[in-house]
Design an enzyme around this catalytic site. Sequence first.
Site, PDB file in Angstrom:
ATOM      1  N   GLN A 254     -13.350  59.393 -19.852  1.00 36.05           N
ATOM      2  CA  GLN A 254     -13.768  59.893 -21.160  1.00 36.05           C
ATOM      3  C   GLN A 254     -15.279  60.077 -21.184  1.00 36.05           C
ATOM      4  O   GLN A 254     -16.012  59.331 -20.531  1.00 36.05           O
ATOM      5  CB  GLN A 254     -13.329  58.927 -22.266  1.00 36.05           C
ATOM      6  CG  GLN A 254     -11.822  58.893 -22.480  1.00 36.05           C
ATOM      7  CD  GLN A 254     -11.290  60.144 -23.186  1.00 36.05           C
ATOM      8  OE1 GLN A 254     -12.033  61.088 -23.474  1.00 36.05           O
ATOM      9  NE2 GLN A 254      -9.989  60.159 -23.446  1.00 36.05           N
ATOM     10  N   ASN A 287      -8.178  53.387 -17.758  1.00 33.83           N
ATOM     11  CA  ASN A 287      -9.037  53.161 -18.924  1.00 33.83           C
ATOM     12  C   ASN A 287      -8.311  52.359 -20.013  1.00 33.83           C
ATOM     13  O   ASN A 287      -8.852  51.394 -20.553  1.00 33.83           O
ATOM     14  CB  ASN A 287      -9.485  54.526 -19.460  1.00 33.83           C
ATOM     15  CG  ASN A 287     -10.403  54.448 -20.644  1.00 33.83           C
ATOM     16  OD1 ASN A 287     -11.249  53.563 -20.710  1.00 33.83           O
ATOM     17  ND2 ASN A 287     -10.233  55.355 -21.584  1.00 33.83           N
ATOM     18  N   ASP A 350      -0.984  59.558 -22.583  1.00 32.09           N
ATOM     19  CA  ASP A 350      -2.296  60.188 -22.816  1.00 32.09           C
ATOM     20  C   ASP A 350      -2.359  61.473 -21.990  1.00 32.09           C
ATOM     21  O   ASP A 350      -3.118  61.584 -21.029  1.00 32.09           O
ATOM     22  CB  ASP A 350      -3.399  59.205 -22.389  1.00 32.09           C
ATOM     23  CG  ASP A 350      -4.805  59.717 -22.692  1.00 32.09           C
ATOM     24  OD1 ASP A 350      -4.929  60.805 -23.272  1.00 32.09           O
ATOM     25  OD2 ASP A 350      -5.775  59.019 -22.327  1.00 32.09           O
ATOM     26  N   CYS A 377      -5.483  65.057 -26.958  1.00 31.72           N
ATOM     27  CA  CYS A 377      -6.743  65.793 -27.119  1.00 31.72           C
ATOM     28  C   CYS A 377      -6.464  67.202 -27.646  1.00 31.72           C
ATOM     29  O   CYS A 377      -7.325  68.064 -27.587  1.00 31.72           O
ATOM     30  CB  CYS A 377      -7.514  65.836 -25.801  1.00 31.72           C
ATOM     31  SG  CYS A 377      -6.582  66.557 -24.453  1.00 31.72           S
TER      32      CYS A 377
HETATM   33  C1  LIG Z   1      -6.513  62.862 -20.603  1.00 28.38           C
HETATM   34  S1  LIG Z   1      -6.410  62.144 -18.986  1.00 28.38           S
HETATM   35  C2  LIG Z   1      -6.118  60.464 -19.462  1.00 28.38           C
HETATM   36  C3  LIG Z   1      -6.447  59.427 -18.425  1.00 28.38           C
HETATM   37  C4  LIG Z   1      -6.615  57.994 -18.931  1.00 28.38           C
HETATM   38  N1  LIG Z   1      -5.587  57.610 -19.879  1.00 28.38           N
HETATM   39  C5  LIG Z   1      -8.004  57.736 -19.493  1.00 28.38           C
HETATM   40  O1  LIG Z   1      -8.120  57.358 -20.663  1.00 28.38           O
HETATM   41  O2  LIG Z   1      -8.979  57.886 -18.746  1.00 28.38           O
HETATM   42  C6  LIG Z   1      -4.882  62.782 -18.456  1.00 28.38           C
HETATM   43  C7  LIG Z   1      -4.384  62.298 -17.115  1.00 28.38           C
HETATM   44  O3  LIG Z   1      -3.104  62.891 -16.898  1.00 28.38           O
HETATM   45  C8  LIG Z   1      -2.938  63.133 -15.512  1.00 28.38           C
HETATM   46  N2  LIG Z   1      -1.857  64.128 -15.420  1.00 28.38           N
HETATM   47  C9  LIG Z   1      -1.923  65.453 -15.725  1.00 28.38           C
HETATM   48  N3  LIG Z   1      -0.709  66.008 -15.580  1.00 28.38           N
HETATM   49  C10 LIG Z   1       0.146  65.030 -15.181  1.00 28.38           C
HETATM   50  C11 LIG Z   1       1.538  64.990 -14.878  1.00 28.38           C
HETATM   51  N4  LIG Z   1       2.289  66.078 -14.980  1.00 28.38           N
HETATM   52  N5  LIG Z   1       2.082  63.809 -14.520  1.00 28.38           N
HETATM   53  C12 LIG Z   1       1.319  62.689 -14.422  1.00 28.38           C
HETATM   54  N6  LIG Z   1      -0.009  62.680 -14.692  1.00 28.38           N
HETATM   55  C13 LIG Z   1      -0.587  63.829 -15.071  1.00 28.38           C
HETATM   56  C14 LIG Z   1      -4.316  63.543 -15.036  1.00 28.38           C
HETATM   57  O4  LIG Z   1      -4.457  63.297 -13.654  1.00 28.38           O
HETATM   58  C15 LIG Z   1      -5.228  62.650 -15.900  1.00 28.38           C
HETATM   59  O5  LIG Z   1      -5.564  61.468 -15.224  1.00 28.38           O
END
Ligand SMILES: C[S@@+](CC[C@H](N)C(=O)[O-])C[C@H]1O[C@@H](n2cnc3c(N)ncnc32)[C@H](O)[C@@H]1O
Length: 426
Positions: A254, A287, A350, A377
């Site tokens: 973040q 996180n 998330d 988001c």
């Molecule tokens: C908005 S980030 C949130 C990460 C964490 N919760 C944080 O607060 O830092 C979204 C996460 O989803 C993962 N992601 C995206 N598409 C995905 C999928 N289809 N399956 C699993 N993870 C995925 C990305 O690698 C990323 O780490």
Amino acid sequence: MSVRVRIRGLAHGGEGVGQQDDGLTWFVPGTLPGELVDAEPERRKARWARGRLTQVVEAAPDRVTPPCPVADRCGGCDWQHVDPARQAEHKRMIVAGELRALVPDPQAVRLAAVAGPSLGYRRRARMHYENGPGGLRLGFFGGRSREVVDVTACPVLRPELEHALQRVRRLAEHLPAQGEVLGLSDGQRAVLALPGVRPDEPVLEAAHALLDQRLCGIVLRGGRRSVAVGQHELRLDGGDGLAPMRAHPFVFSQANAAVNRAMVRHVALAARSDGLRVLELYAGAGNLTRALARTAKRVWTLDEDREAKGLLRALAEAEGLPINAKHGSAPSLLASLVARDFRYDVVVVDPPRAGLGKESAAHLARVAEQRVVYVSCDPATLARDLRVLVDGGLRITDVTVFDMMPMTAEVEVVVTLVRGPAEGRR
Ligand SMILES: C[S@@+](CC[C@H](N)C(=O)[O-])C[C@H]1O[C@@H](n2cnc3c(N)ncnc32)[C@H](O)[C@@H]1O
């Protein structure tokens, strides 16, 4: 031909929305509710059109002069024209508008009480560069263009991150014709990453010479090799009994330390996972996990990014936290859990902007035994997914908005859903 439009509200992407007498809906970026504006038509469909702002005829009280001199060209921020003291409230109203069908009272959408700066806060950035005979142009893409706007000073960046990014100019002779540079700061020092740059000896030497007290590491990745000069990992947002997160510029984190700390605390409280079995999807480098795992019986996490999973495993081992971190696709895992009729007490998600999608949301509604905490988001995809979760028997008990990225229309929303009879609000 220019059109004159009265702006009535803000769309979920932060653009002003107004209607003309003929019923055509206009989206005009850079405008605010109440304003009368002139716009140059850019795109026109049967029921809506998008225009480029050419003149503000009547300005809203919330309009201010952008603090950044390149705000009109740079796509890094799209809300520099909005009074910083009012940005969070505008975001709250955008979220309330998107969730109206599910949460009819707009006052039920709460704003997190976090006092953070609106400038000099951003600790994570992706800049682009174009390297030509005229020198290195380094900055963000222009608003809705792929042209790099050269930025020599960016007021939203943490000062040490800005310092680090600007030092990349000194590597120009070693960089390809175009590329990107990723930066991350822990609040004191920054690490940079240069994808697509082969870590050959001359560039490694030049990179090493750039390190100083504020730029502590540079990672070069290219030709299937990854080499770091100096430090490669940082520790973020520890303290108050929370293990610091391990992070580097290639994995998601973040952008705002103060607001992130508040959001992590909020998610842990909302999950009420003491002694329970928790599934966390889209967990990144952990996180939220580090807070959930403080009291949960165990947290099983999933993220498609192997590097993020590696950072989370290292964190869990070092801190002795009850975490099982795996990598893989969240939609696939949800489908297989449903097929095996397997459930968790609490599920935290998330996802990126695209959200879960209707099918995965329906699966999630079956997998979560007691409670879901959904961190989003994108209020539009959130609204779509919440509809499915509510139809699947979950009830929304809280919606809280976090202004993670002031000066932009970006917003983080945390929604708590529970199964079973109504409970008192927290
Ligand atoms: C908005 S980030 C949130 C990460 C964490 N919760 C944080 O607060 O830092 C979204 C996460 O989803 C993962 N992601 C995206 N598409 C995905 C999928 N289809 N399956 C699993 N993870 C995925 C990305 O690698 C990323 O780490």
